[in-house]
Every structure is written in C-alpha cells, then in structure tokens.
Design an enzyme around this catalytic site. Structure first.
Site, PDB file in Angstrom:
ATOM      1  N   LYS A 124     -19.376 -42.391 -90.714  1.00 54.62           N
ATOM      2  CA  LYS A 124     -17.939 -42.675 -90.863  1.00 54.62           C
ATOM      3  C   LYS A 124     -17.104 -41.446 -90.521  1.00 54.62           C
ATOM      4  CE  LYS A 124     -18.383 -44.731 -95.553  1.00 54.62           C
ATOM      5  NZ  LYS A 124     -19.202 -43.788 -96.267  1.00 54.62           N
ATOM      6  N   LYS A 133     -26.776 -39.030 -86.723  1.00 53.68           N
ATOM      7  CA  LYS A 133     -26.672 -40.322 -87.414  1.00 53.68           C
ATOM      8  C   LYS A 133     -25.275 -40.909 -87.173  1.00 53.68           C
ATOM      9  CE  LYS A 133     -24.905 -39.928 -91.976  1.00 53.68           C
ATOM     10  NZ  LYS A 133     -24.884 -39.762 -93.361  1.00 53.68           N
ATOM     11  N   LYS A 174     -22.915 -30.187 -94.227  1.00 58.18           N
ATOM     12  CA  LYS A 174     -21.484 -30.330 -94.520  1.00 58.18           C
ATOM     13  C   LYS A 174     -20.831 -28.989 -94.832  1.00 58.18           C
ATOM     14  CE  LYS A 174     -21.533 -35.165 -95.854  1.00 58.18           C
ATOM     15  NZ  LYS A 174     -21.398 -36.165 -96.909  1.00 58.18           N
TER      16      LYS A 174
END
Ligand code: TYM
Length: 426
Positions: A347, A344, A263
């Site tokens: 969202k 993966k 991230k």
C-alpha cells in the site's frame, strides 16, 4: 530403568545434558485418576501444575479435581514402558522447536532429544494416535480440542494506512474469509494505532478507516460471523498489555525485524513506535487469547516474536494465554509488485503502477497488467528464484481462478504457447 537408558535401548539418539534451556523443557506428569495418564507439556504452557485442571481435556479425562503428579519424565517414560500408564497426552507445541529437554527426576540433568523422536518412542511403546482407540492424545494446550477437531479463535488486523491492494486480499483477506467459514470465533480489526507510526493526517486516517471497512465488506467479509473492530476503541487494553510485553522483550530482538530495518532506513527520525510495533501486535493477539492468525508472509517474523513473548509471559507469570499460530497461505504468501518481482506489493509503494488496488477500475487493472514486467522467455514456468515476475503472475492466476490446489504443471500447460501476453489477458 531411566528414560535415558530406555532411549538407548530403543536406539533413539539423545544426549544427557546438565545445562539446558528451560524454554525447551517438556515436563512430564503422571496423573493418577480415572485412567493413569502421562501428560507431556511444554514448560511455557504449564503455569502451576494445579492450573492444568483448568484444561478441558483433563477435566473430561479425570472427571475429578484431584490430581497427583510426579515431576520428571524419567519416571513417566519408564512407567509407560512398564505398562503402568494407560494413555499419554502430548502437547503438540513441543513440535515447534528443534530440540527439547526431558527433565530427569531427582537429578539436575535432562535428556536432549529431537521432538519427532519423542513421538517415535511413544509409538514404539504402543502409544499411537492412528489406532482405533488412541492412547496417544495429541493436544494443543490452550486450544480447545475435541477428538480430532481443534477449535480456534481467529484474529487478524490490517492497517488503514493506504489503499488496500491485491496483496492484502490474496495474502490475508481471502484466508480471513476461509477461517470465518471454518471457525466460530473470528475477530478482525483496523490497526489504527499501528498506522500512527507513519504520522498520518488525522482527518485522512479517519477517512481511510471508513474506506477500509467498506472495502472489507465489499470483499465479502461476513460480519454476521465475525467481529470487526477498531483497535483504538480498545486501545487502553492493547497498550497496557503491550507495555507488559515490552518488559519481556529484549531490545535486540526488535532490531532484528526485517520490517523495522527496511522502514527505519526510509525515515530520517525513527520513532520508537516503529521499533516496538511488533510488541503491540503481540498484544493485539494475546489480549483475546487468540490461537490462529491469518497473515501474509511479511508478518511471519512478527508472529514468531509474538509466540516467543507469549511463551515468556506464561513461563514468568503462569499460563494465561495460548501460543498463537500464524496461518500463512501456501500459494502467494507474498504477492510481488507488478513492476519489480523482488519487491512486495505494498500500500505504501510510491509507484502506483506496481500495485493493483482493490478499488481500481477494471480498465485500470487491465492497463497495469498489460504493463506488468515479465522476461524474454516466452515459455511460462513457475520459477521463484530465476523468474519472479512470471511466477507472481502465474500464481495470481492460480489463486484467483480457484485452481490453487492444482499442481503448477497444470497451470503451465494451460498457458502453453500463449506467452506472457496470453497470461496478462487472463
Ligand atoms: P498490513 O496492513 O500491512 O497488511 C494486512 C495483511 O495483508 C498482508 N499483506 C500481504 N500478503 C501477501 N502479499 C503482500 N504483498 C501483502 N501485503 C500485505 C499482511 O501480511 C497482513 O496480513 N502489522 C499488520 C497489522 C496488524 C496485525 C496485528 C496483523 C497489527 N496487529 C495482529 C495480525 C495480527 C500489518 O501491517 O498489516
């Protein structure tokens, strides 16, 4: 006879060491009361020896508040071999580690042993939990245990930071529902404080919180049997424990977190919250003295760090909270994107075709499924390494059709000759 020579006599491999890591220490207490009992307990679960009296298993075993104890497993194991101990209570959390140390009495040394060997030694000395009247009582310290049954307090959270995906459902929610049926104390929450790491628009975050609650209810989360709450409603407590935990966490451990590495690469300015994120997670769990945390595989590392922090806290300040266990699904612990079997399903993925959202219409889902990436081999096989996309779709079928306990071969046989097209229709 010392424990080291007892182990040598029994043929178990071990070393005697003078320097050892206290975090791997297993302490032994010989408890004189009712039945003479040897208690083997991992250091982080110890607190003060007197605090052991708070453990329900001891109250029921000894039936009195007086315990006398002798520190040192040398005495403990050798007492067992001399039949002076009638039962052994073994802290199951010692099996979480690769190596343990049993402190030798009176000397500054320890026996270094593989935890499984400790179990074998005890069985060899006649202490066996399999027998009718078990004299070996495996016990999860901090978890309330009664006979074979372990009660759990379950907790888990979800960030209200995007539309919920099939990954959330199969990796976590499906297990939340199972836990609700199995255990009495279930807590789930909207991790809105964690969502602040992506600097959301406040009105948007409020809407998403509402939408996530509605989606969870629509997924069948039974709120008569579970508590669902918003993390920020108890934010002061979560943040306070988070601060205490941050003082116990080496910064370097946070930098090792894969989610942080991924991230932070995507952000120009990396907020401190992104780094300390797993500390707040640890506080979310430990605040409620939870013991079981149903999550997907992407949270495995965070849970491992949480366990480390809790151990460190107990060790430093005395036993206050159990070391929680992650409960990660065996099949589909990591649901992959429909367009890239390496990534993966998430969202926050910008490519909405890679995700099945729980609020997608049936037409939308079948459109995405038809376009899902597969490979040129028409035979369908589970092969995570070489055929991740096909394996992902086959696993989805396996779980959603309720056939997750069947062997992979049964699912492969079901699709024999039908090819990827047949699989996608299902
Ligand atoms: P979040 O919101 O990313 O995801 C919620 C749950 O869904 C699981 N999950 C998946 N499982 C399998 N495959 C996928 N593709 C997939 N995507 C998501 C996640 O593993 C998670 O269980 N940090 C947490 C929220 C949180 C939390 C906690 C969880 C905050 N504090 C304390 C447990 C305990 C998160 O971001 O989840």
């Amino acid at each position: 006879m010392s424990d080291a020579s007892l182990l040598r006599e029994k043929g178990y491999s071990h070393n005697v060491v003078h320097e050892f890591d206290r975090r791997n220490l297993v302490r032994g207490f010989v408890l004189k009361g009712g039945k003479p009992t040897l208690l083997l307990i991992a250091e982080e679960n110890l607190g003060s020896p007197e605090s052991l009296l708070d453990l329900p298993v001891l109250e029921s075993l000894l039936g009195s508040s007086s315990i006398t104890y002798e520190d040192g497993v040398v005495d403990g194991l050798s007492l067992v071999s001399q039949s002076k101990v009638e039962q052994v209570i073994l802290d199951e959390s010692v099996f979480d580690r690769e190596c343990i140390y049993l402190k030798t009495a009176g000397r500054n040394s320890a026996v270094e042993l593989n935890p499984e060997d400790l179990r074998k030694v005890l069985a060899d000395l006649g202490f066996d939990s399999e027998s009718d009247r078990p004299k070996l009582i495996p016990y999860d310290f901090g978890y309330a245990a009664a006979g074979e049954m372990t009660r759990h307090r379950v907790i888990s959270g979800i960030q209200p930071s995007g539309d919920m995906t099939l990954g959330n459902y199969l990796g976590a929610i499906i297990n939340w529902k199972k836990q609700i049926e199995q255990y009495d104390e279930n807590f789930f929450f909207l991790a809105d404080l964690h969502s602040l790491t992506v600097l959301p628009d406040p009105a948007d975050l409020r809407d998403r919180i509402r939408q996530t609650v509605m989606t969870l209810v629509a997924c069948g989360l039974d709120l008569d049997k579970a508590v669902l709450f918003r993390q920020s409603d108890l934010g002061g407590y979560h943040a306070q424990l988070g601060w205490i935990f941050s003082c116990l966490t080496p910064e370097g451990r946070l930098e090792q977190m894969t989610q942080f590495k991924d991230k932070s690469q995507k952000q120009q300015v990396v907020g401190t919250g992104l780094k300390t994120y797993p500390i707040l997670m640890a506080a979310d769990i430990a605040l409620y003295q939870a013991t079981l945390v149903p999550v997907g595989d992407d949270q495995r590392q965070h849970l491992e760090l949480c366990r480390e922090i809790v151990r460190r806290f107990n060790h430093r300040y005395g036993y206050a909270m159990p070391v929680p266990k992650a409960d990660i699904p065996k099949v589909l612990a990591r649901v992959k994107s429909l367009t890239d079997g390496i990534k993966k399903m998430s969202k926050s993925d910008e490519n909405r075709d890679g995700c099945v959202y729980l609020l997608d219409s049936p037409d939308e889902i079948s459109r995405k499924m038809k376009r899902a990436k597969t490979d040129s081999d028409p035979t369908l096989r589970f092969d995570e390494e070489n055929r991740p996309e096909v394996t992902n779709l086959l696993s989805m079928f396996k779980v959603l059709s309720g056939r997750d306990s069947e062997p992979d071969a049964a699912i492969e046989a079901h699709f024999e000759g039908k090819g990827a097209g047949g699989l996608k229709k299902n």
